[in-house]
Design an enzyme around this catalytic site. Structure first.
Site, mmCIF file in Angstrom:
data_model
loop_
_atom_site.group_PDB
_atom_site.id
_atom_site.type_symbol
_atom_site.label_atom_id
_atom_site.label_comp_id
_atom_site.label_asym_id
_atom_site.label_seq_id
_atom_site.Cartn_x
_atom_site.Cartn_y
_atom_site.Cartn_z
ATOM 1 N N TYR A 106 0.838 -1.204 0.000
ATOM 2 C CA TYR A 106 0.000 0.000 0.000
ATOM 3 C C TYR A 106 0.872 1.252 0.000
ATOM 4 O O TYR A 106 0.740 2.126 -0.864
ATOM 5 C CB TYR A 106 -0.907 -0.035 1.231
ATOM 6 C CG TYR A 106 -1.882 1.111 1.355
ATOM 7 C CD1 TYR A 106 -3.034 1.170 0.577
ATOM 8 C CD2 TYR A 106 -1.669 2.129 2.287
ATOM 9 C CE1 TYR A 106 -3.939 2.214 0.711
ATOM 10 C CE2 TYR A 106 -2.576 3.175 2.434
ATOM 11 C CZ TYR A 106 -3.706 3.209 1.639
ATOM 12 O OH TYR A 106 -4.594 4.254 1.792
ATOM 13 N N ASN A 131 -6.160 9.507 8.434
ATOM 14 C CA ASN A 131 -7.273 8.631 8.851
ATOM 15 C C ASN A 131 -8.622 9.355 8.873
ATOM 16 O O ASN A 131 -8.816 10.287 9.658
ATOM 17 C CB ASN A 131 -7.005 8.066 10.253
ATOM 18 C CG ASN A 131 -5.760 7.215 10.292
ATOM 19 O OD1 ASN A 131 -4.660 7.700 10.006
ATOM 20 N ND2 ASN A 131 -5.910 5.956 10.631
ATOM 21 N N VAL A 176 -9.717 1.006 12.640
ATOM 22 C CA VAL A 176 -9.902 1.064 14.087
ATOM 23 C C VAL A 176 -11.248 1.681 14.500
ATOM 24 O O VAL A 176 -11.907 1.179 15.421
ATOM 25 C CB VAL A 176 -8.706 1.778 14.765
ATOM 26 C CG1 VAL A 176 -8.654 3.262 14.451
ATOM 27 C CG2 VAL A 176 -8.712 1.551 16.251
ATOM 28 N N VAL A 177 -11.690 2.740 13.841
ATOM 29 C CA VAL A 177 -12.916 3.414 14.308
ATOM 30 C C VAL A 177 -14.123 2.492 14.121
ATOM 31 O O VAL A 177 -14.923 2.298 15.050
ATOM 32 C CB VAL A 177 -13.124 4.761 13.573
ATOM 33 C CG1 VAL A 177 -14.455 5.372 13.970
ATOM 34 C CG2 VAL A 177 -11.992 5.733 13.895
ATOM 35 N N ASP A 215 3.477 -1.042 12.109
ATOM 36 C CA ASP A 215 2.339 -0.186 12.460
ATOM 37 C C ASP A 215 2.887 1.159 12.978
ATOM 38 O O ASP A 215 3.609 1.195 13.977
ATOM 39 C CB ASP A 215 1.527 -0.889 13.553
ATOM 40 C CG ASP A 215 0.117 -0.370 13.681
ATOM 41 O OD1 ASP A 215 -0.805 -1.132 13.410
ATOM 42 O OD2 ASP A 215 -0.044 0.810 14.088
HETATM 43 P P1 NAD Z 1 -12.730 1.952 0.548
HETATM 44 O O1 NAD Z 1 -12.045 0.637 0.621
HETATM 45 O O2 NAD Z 1 -14.042 2.100 1.220
HETATM 46 O O3 NAD Z 1 -12.909 2.412 -0.963
HETATM 47 C C1 NAD Z 1 -12.062 2.038 -2.010
HETATM 48 C C2 NAD Z 1 -12.911 1.701 -3.216
HETATM 49 O O4 NAD Z 1 -12.061 1.352 -4.325
HETATM 50 C C3 NAD Z 1 -13.818 0.479 -2.981
HETATM 51 O O5 NAD Z 1 -15.124 0.781 -3.399
HETATM 52 C C4 NAD Z 1 -13.180 -0.612 -3.833
HETATM 53 O O6 NAD Z 1 -14.115 -1.582 -4.272
HETATM 54 C C5 NAD Z 1 -12.586 0.202 -4.969
HETATM 55 N N1 NAD Z 1 -11.481 -0.484 -5.662
HETATM 56 C C6 NAD Z 1 -10.412 -1.095 -5.114
HETATM 57 N N2 NAD Z 1 -9.600 -1.572 -6.079
HETATM 58 C C7 NAD Z 1 -10.166 -1.232 -7.272
HETATM 59 C C8 NAD Z 1 -9.809 -1.448 -8.624
HETATM 60 N N3 NAD Z 1 -8.684 -2.096 -8.960
HETATM 61 N N4 NAD Z 1 -10.631 -0.970 -9.597
HETATM 62 C C9 NAD Z 1 -11.769 -0.319 -9.274
HETATM 63 N N5 NAD Z 1 -12.165 -0.089 -8.000
HETATM 64 C C10 NAD Z 1 -11.367 -0.535 -7.012
HETATM 65 O O7 NAD Z 1 -11.682 3.028 1.124
HETATM 66 P P2 NAD Z 1 -11.847 4.589 1.368
HETATM 67 O O8 NAD Z 1 -11.583 4.843 2.788
HETATM 68 O O9 NAD Z 1 -13.087 5.103 0.755
HETATM 69 O O10 NAD Z 1 -10.575 5.131 0.570
HETATM 70 C C11 NAD Z 1 -10.699 5.795 -0.679
HETATM 71 C C12 NAD Z 1 -9.326 6.274 -1.123
HETATM 72 O O11 NAD Z 1 -8.800 7.184 -0.171
HETATM 73 C C13 NAD Z 1 -8.297 5.157 -1.284
HETATM 74 O O12 NAD Z 1 -7.489 5.426 -2.409
HETATM 75 C C14 NAD Z 1 -7.476 5.260 -0.022
HETATM 76 O O13 NAD Z 1 -6.171 4.796 -0.213
HETATM 77 C C15 NAD Z 1 -7.526 6.757 0.255
HETATM 78 N N6 NAD Z 1 -7.316 7.028 1.681
HETATM 79 C C16 NAD Z 1 -8.314 6.836 2.574
HETATM 80 C C17 NAD Z 1 -8.080 7.071 3.927
HETATM 81 C C18 NAD Z 1 -9.142 6.900 4.974
HETATM 82 O O14 NAD Z 1 -8.821 7.053 6.156
HETATM 83 N N7 NAD Z 1 -10.381 6.635 4.662
HETATM 84 C C19 NAD Z 1 -6.814 7.502 4.348
HETATM 85 C C20 NAD Z 1 -5.819 7.664 3.405
HETATM 86 C C21 NAD Z 1 -6.083 7.454 2.058
HETATM 87 N N1 UDP Z 2 -6.023 -0.879 15.677
HETATM 88 C C1 UDP Z 2 -6.399 -1.439 16.890
HETATM 89 N N2 UDP Z 2 -7.467 -2.276 16.897
HETATM 90 C C2 UDP Z 2 -8.184 -2.592 15.786
HETATM 91 C C3 UDP Z 2 -7.802 -2.003 14.556
HETATM 92 C C4 UDP Z 2 -6.709 -1.154 14.544
HETATM 93 O O1 UDP Z 2 -5.786 -1.174 17.937
HETATM 94 O O2 UDP Z 2 -9.147 -3.358 15.894
HETATM 95 C C5 UDP Z 2 -4.878 0.062 15.657
HETATM 96 C C6 UDP Z 2 -3.843 -0.227 14.590
HETATM 97 O O3 UDP Z 2 -2.884 -1.147 15.061
HETATM 98 C C7 UDP Z 2 -3.271 1.141 14.341
HETATM 99 C C8 UDP Z 2 -4.447 2.090 14.591
HETATM 100 O O4 UDP Z 2 -5.391 1.338 15.352
HETATM 101 O O5 UDP Z 2 -2.257 1.429 15.255
HETATM 102 C C9 UDP Z 2 -5.118 2.578 13.312
HETATM 103 O O6 UDP Z 2 -5.390 1.450 12.519
HETATM 104 P P1 UDP Z 2 -6.212 1.522 11.153
HETATM 105 O O7 UDP Z 2 -6.184 0.147 10.579
HETATM 106 O O8 UDP Z 2 -7.518 2.153 11.376
HETATM 107 O O9 UDP Z 2 -5.402 2.528 10.220
HETATM 108 P P2 UDP Z 2 -3.867 2.799 9.910
HETATM 109 O O10 UDP Z 2 -2.999 1.904 10.728
HETATM 110 O O11 UDP Z 2 -3.729 2.535 8.452
HETATM 111 O O12 UDP Z 2 -3.696 4.221 10.283
#
Ligand code: NAD
Ligand code: UDP
Ligand code: UDP
Length: 311
Positions: A144, A173, A186-187, A272
């Site tokens: 990722y 996040n 986590v949320v 992590d």
């Molecule tokens: P999500 O998993 O809910 O949404 C991702 C979507 O992309 C899903 O609908 C999935 O089916 C689709 N998808 C995955 N691979 C695909 C492919 N090859 N072709 C077409 N569709 C595909 O996640 P999200 O939280 O909505 O995240 C959206 C974007 O924002 C992502 O690029 C993610 O990396 C980025 N992002 C999100 C967060 C967050 O905290 N939510 C943080 C950092 C970055």
């Molecule tokens: N985490 C946790 N319990 C869970 C899921 C996640 O303690 O059930 C922790 C995880 O190890 C990380 C933080 O929460 O330190 C945020 O995790 P998340 O997967 O939401 O996002 P990211 O690590 O990609 O920021």
């Protein structure tokens, strides 16, 4: 009226973005392969004459006629992006190449949903955009992190080499309604566990921190970035600087749900990040953007959503 392509549009953030773009009077072409997205996220849009859905995997070329692209397709939860890590890298890298090829052919603007994960397990705290990151190339998060880093590189090379108009957003996040209850982040995990009276699963000792942004704030930031001044490419951090330990989050969720759940501790997964907090000065200056929703108000709305879903 613009015709706007949203990849990953059936996901958590993508579906909220589709809502926003339609509300602003645009046509939306939502593309998703349902890897982590769900039909229920866009069900309410299916009868909207300005909304169109295409089931497609962006690792394959896409020929469509649109005016703007938001590239969000990519699983975002560690559980899901680590399930098929090769596909995760393909989605970030091949997906970026295809969407940039499309933007180049059509001479249109394209926004990339990048991530705070480009900073890895940061040695600089909080993280400004100028920080270059501390990322493992071989660990379980690399599919990722490195995929997203390579996608940023491709965006800037298409910009320099082919003049593609790019906007790069580093999302910290983000949480809110329409997260999948099995998402694994986590949320959603803590809220679903608290509502079901199950143990709250804390990884490590719970002292690691994250900064949580409510979805509405994120979508406002994303929209402002796409419509920012010509020549402003980012990368720009979009997140809420309020920083919390996972223990604080667990305590807050237990209190707000009135749950009897207990905390259960298990080892911290490999690589992590121990801390994460955005510097958002650039977003304030360039976009006039800052988050408005604090953690308690955002959790309230998210708990309401999951309570209805579980009931
Ligand atoms: P999500 O998993 O809910 O949404 C991702 C979507 O992309 C899903 O609908 C999935 O089916 C689709 N998808 C995955 N691979 C695909 C492919 N090859 N072709 C077409 N569709 C595909 O996640 P999200 O939280 O909505 O995240 C959206 C974007 O924002 C992502 O690029 C993610 O990396 C980025 N992002 C999100 C967060 C967050 O905290 N939510 C943080 C950092 C970055
Ligand atoms: N985490 C946790 N319990 C869970 C899921 C996640 O303690 O059930 C922790 C995880 O190890 C990380 C933080 O929460 O330190 C945020 O995790 P998340 O997967 O939401 O996002 P990211 O690590 O990609 O920021
Ligand atoms: N591409 C696409 N839709 C388009 C134009 C291009 O999916 O409308 C894909 C195409 O598969 C190509 C990639 O985007 O491989 C990169 O395009 P670019 O023009 O940069 O490269 P080239 O076509 O020269 O390989």
């Amino acid at each position: 009226m613009k015709r706007i392509l949203v990849t990953g549009g059936a996901g958590f953030l993508g579906s909220h973005l589709c809502d926003k773009l339609l509300a602003e009077g645009n046509e939306v072409l939502c593309v998703d392969n349902f890897y982590t997205g769900r039909k229920s996220n866009i069900h309410h849009l299916m009868d909207n004459k300005n909304f169109e859905f295409l089931r497609h995997d962006i690792t394959f070329p896409l020929y469509a006629e649109v005016d703007e692209i938001y590239n969000l397709a990519c699983p975002a939860s560690p559980v899901h992006y680590q399930f098929d890590p090769v596909q995760t890298t393909k989605t970030s890298v091949l997906g970026a190449i295809n969407m940039l090829g499309l933007a180049k052919r059509l001479k249109i603007k394209i926004l990339q949903a990048s991530t705070s994960e480009v900073y890895g397990d940061p040695e600089v705290h909080p993280q400004p955009e100028s920080y270059k990151g501390s990322v493992s190339t071989t660990g379980i998060r690399a599919c990722y992190d490195e995929g997203k880093r390579c996608a940023e590189t491709l965006f800037f090379d298409y910009h320099r080499q082919h003049g593609v108009d790019i906007k790069v957003m580093r999302i910290f996040n983000t949480y809110g309604p329409r997260m999948n209850p099995n998402d694994g982040r986590v949320v959603s995990n803590f809220i679903v566990q608290a509502l079901k009276g199950e143990d709250i699963t804390i990884f490590g000792d719970g002292s690691q921190t994250r900064s949580f942004c409510y979805v509405d704030d994120n979508i406002e930031g994303m929209y402002s970035l796409m419509n920012s001044r010509d020549g402003f490419t980012g990368p720009v951090n979009i997140g809420n600087p309020g920083e919390f330990t996972m223990l604080q989050l667990a305590e807050l969720v237990i209190k707000m749900t009135g749950s009897t759940s207990k905390m259960r501790f298990s080892p911290l997964p490999q690589d992590d990040p121990l801390q994460r907090q955005p510097v958002i000065d650039l977003a304030k200056k360039e976009l006039g953007w800052e988050p408005k929703v604090d953690l308690t108000s955002g959790l309230e709305k998210t708990i309401f959503y999951f309570r209805e879903l579980i009931d």
